[in-house]
Design a protein around this motif. Structure first.
Motif, short mmCIF file in Angstrom:
data_model
loop_
_atom_site.label_atom_id
_atom_site.label_comp_id
_atom_site.label_asym_id
_atom_site.label_seq_id
_atom_site.Cartn_x
_atom_site.Cartn_y
_atom_site.Cartn_z
N LEU A 55 0.82 -1.23 0.00
CA LEU A 55 0.00 0.00 0.00
C LEU A 55 0.84 1.27 0.00
CD1 LEU A 55 -2.75 -1.13 2.55
CD2 LEU A 55 -2.99 -0.93 0.06
N ALA A 56 2.09 1.18 0.46
CA ALA A 56 2.92 2.38 0.56
C ALA A 56 3.03 3.15 -0.77
CB ALA A 56 4.31 2.03 1.10
N PRO A 57 3.17 2.46 -1.92
CA PRO A 57 3.27 3.22 -3.18
C PRO A 57 2.03 4.04 -3.50
CG PRO A 57 4.06 0.97 -3.47
CD PRO A 57 3.40 1.02 -2.14
N LEU A 58 0.93 3.77 -2.83
CA LEU A 58 -0.28 4.60 -3.03
C LEU A 58 -0.33 5.77 -2.05
CD1 LEU A 58 -2.90 1.72 -3.46
CD2 LEU A 58 -1.89 3.12 -5.28
N GLY A 59 0.75 5.95 -1.29
CA GLY A 59 0.79 7.06 -0.34
C GLY A 59 0.01 6.76 0.92
#
Lengths: 468, 468
Positions: free
Chosen positions: A382-386
């Protein structure tokens, strides 16, 4: 300057290498390329928007227990079948229904002005010709709660209790007490009626409705929410120090037990013993608008994400069950009926989307010790989605609440609440409020979550929570 | 790439010194320190906000020709006297009055949904029980205007004609034709009624009302504006290709000739032969809100600026006459009555403020040749407020229009229109819309303008305009 502030300033003034002296965090798990591919493809999703557009255009408002909600169930079942889901079905139950009537108000003195307001769910009614009474102005719920018993006899209580936006939505609970219990408190103190400032964060001339409740033995009084500008107007009049009187016409009524229902669809898993992943939102809406953000978006996001797993060409380990719950707004009847019917089935995780369509900024998970690694993989996915990994409990929401209460693990994908309460429960909850790109970010987050959780090799058994 | 575009690109690519080769502009006049001091003090003005707050709180909506507008005149005269103005008086006239009745609409097929709308001024009425008819959807006014005669017989015309925001407000005139004459055009083609998309730039569930007109011999049909989201909903339904029917209930009526009036106040000048500087805005508002931006702000800005001259300790050369016009919204009756009574008096300049309270971004002036230097001094005085000198005509506005038409010089201080049509003529036109700092910038601009113009030593005689 306090010592603590001074220390903070000095810390900031340290040269960069000082930061390097902090303990290094654990190495996060590498992102799974298959999960990443599903997630990134979902950033081009059109299914969710299509559901929101269709439900708001072809059904519109769908107050629980009305024929509009029944039409919504038919629409939903047809849509979920058309999308290719399995085991699509409607499960009905009965519940008491309150419906809006006429609603008008005006200040009759000292400065005659018409007001904009909406009755609260469960509000009592005025006489058909209305009631006129002096207004007692309370700027906060606390002021109302501390008013002497009997001091409101025959009067109309006004309660301000202004709400500020918060990203996690926590101000809603705090300010919302004026709506949730303010009417009952005013009734017990003898008030003839109550008007509150809308529990919302906008400044438009649109009231925010929502339920209130009167305990056994407290006769419901007329209760309504003024739009925020109308509430400010009353406070500005009150500042002049002259008595204020108001004429109020509210003619809602209880129409008895009616049918409502949940709509269920599945992506069948390969391992029936691994437990169901329960996701969804609520199909019913308030009656003032088409319910685009509350909660067409939630049913759309969760179904669109599940469809991406369905269409991925690879059967998930766990069954993903999408539930479009009925009658959430008016008391969570759908969530309870689901648990009554399905509570004995094994559930691995429950998650709901009922906070609009702004971008997901945080996820939180409550998982059993056996599955702690799932949260780390979620963080990587989920981190790449901020999206940040919050440290609080997961499993929030009124529809999954009864299931969570049986000890099921929970995951929250939290949308930003900074604008949610500009619109929620108002006539403004229409398609315009939905930003396609933010909706897609939601679908991507849910797709990634499902890809990780439905296929997790770990056992995901019951959890113990402090609060349940 | 066109040659002209290529030339522009090449020009931009030239090194900086190339710009120095352009002819130097004329040296602007130095700012007058006394004008600058008045202007800068006005950036702390509280008088204008106090007027807007008072008028919206203590009077509220003030539809022309109603008892609310009469109350507003009394309030205005008392306020202008309290502020110390001279020769405060009310001048009344009579005018025809249209009042709103019930207004409801719903799509009955193919997707039953309630709509939000407001009747247009001069709208005809449906039967009390409403009328139900097929809707013919026109995306633009042009589509309606080109429909064959008789093709709308018995039907309800829908006209989209979406409006985009423009800083100078020019899109209002272009999109607004759907409201100004669309109903008459639809009536002539046989329509039973017309609903238009609101002539506005917001996406809230609040309709924009406003006048329409039916020429002699054309019987008024029911005519209303849908909120923008409701209009989009109809267009989304139309995109499904199935016939749409609508039930419409509109019960407005004409109540005959009633009294309206202008409120006048003065800062007397020392030289009666130098001509009056006429400034003002309109006191009446639409009936859906408290008229904070349209036009409590205009009356407040102009009076607050005039009061700064009044309180400056130095009598101006020219009399400054502040007029709070009546009945602007419904046909400019106040402006015409003013000219009927005062048109023979010598006027040096006329200027009105009727475009909200966003910051002034431009001024434009039409002055006689004898007074061209006044515009240069205005440019110097206004530039520090971020105001550009536009090259178009000055003297715009429906209240000063009849005076301007007699050949009087005119000055415009143009507020930005980028948000004005989010709110204008809607239930949202309340105090919340007024930003105190932007209101102060307006007062500063008007103060500077008055300081320059009222004291200008030049003769300011009649002007000739192409368009008058």
């Amino acid at each position: 300057m306090t010592n603590r502030f001074l220390a903070a300033v000095l810390a900031l003034a340290l040269p960069f290498p000082a930061f390097a002296q902090r303990a290094e965090p654990p190495v996060p798990p590498a992102a799974d390329p298959a999960v990443a591919a599903l997630r990134d493809a979902a950033l081009k999703d059109d299914v969710a928007y299509d559901i929101v557009e269709g439900l708001t255009t072809e059904v519109g408002q769908r107050l629980a227990g009305t024929e509009a909600e029944a039409r919504a169930r038919q629409w939903a079942a047809a849509k979920l079948n058309a999308l290719g889901f399995k085991n699509v079905r409607i499960e009905t139950y009965r519940m008491p229904v309150w419906v809006r009537g006429e609603e008008r108000a005006e200040i009759t003195a000292p400065f005659p002005q018409k007001l904009t307001l909406a009755a609260l769910g469960n509000s009592g009614a005025t006489p058909a010709a209305g009631l006129t009474a002096e207004v007692v102005v309370f700027k906060t719920y606390s002021d109302l709660a501390n008013a002497p018993d009997g001091s409101l006899k025959g009067k109309i209580a006004y309660v301000g209790n202004a709400m500020a936006p918060t990203q996690d939505g926590s101000s809603y609970g705090q300010a919302g007490v004026a709506r949730f219990v303010g009417p009952a408190v005013a009734a017990r103190k003898g008030a003839a009626a109550i008007v509150i400032r809308s529990i919302g964060t906008d400044t438009h001339r649109l009231p925010h409705t929502g339920m209130t409740s009167f305990p056994e033995g407290v006769k419901p009084i007329p209760a309504a929410a003024l739009s925020v500008p109308d509430a400010k107007l009353i406070e500005a009049m009150a500042a002049r120090g002259r008595p204020i009187s108001m004429k109020l016409v509210l003619t809602p009524r209880q129409i008895g037990e009616q049918e409502s229902g949940n709509v269920i669809a599945e992506v069948p898993g390969s391992d029936p013993d691994a437990g169901v992943v329960l996701i969804g939102g609520h199909l019913d809406s308030w009656d003032l608008a088409t319910g685009a953000i509350d909660d067409a978006s939630g049913v759309a996001i969760t179904a669109a994400a599940a469809k991406r797993i369905l269409d991925s060409g690879r059967q998930p380990r766990r069954t993903i069950r999408v539930v479009w719950f009925g009658a959430e707004e008016v008391g969570g009847y759908g969530g309870r009926d689901y648990t009554r019917r399905h509570g004995a089935e094994r559930h691995a995780v429950a998650a709901e989307s009922d906070f609009g369509a702004d971008r997901v900024w945080r996820f939180q998970a409550t998982l059993p010790d056996s599955a702690k690694a799932v949260a780390d993989r979620l963080a990587s996915a989920l981190a790449p989605l901020g999206i940040v990994h919050g440290k609080g409990d997961g499993g929030d929401g009124s529809d999954i609440g009864p299931t969570i209460a049986t000890g099921v693990a929970g995951i929250d994908l939290n949308q930003s609440g900074l604008h949610y309460f500009d619109t929620h429960h108002t006539p403004d909850d229409t398609l315009d409020r939905v930003d396609r790109e933010e909706l897609r970010q939601n679908v991507a987050a849910w797709t990634a979550m499902l890809a990780v959780v439905a296929d997790a090799p770990e056992e995901i058994g019951p959890v113990q929570r402090k609060s349940h």
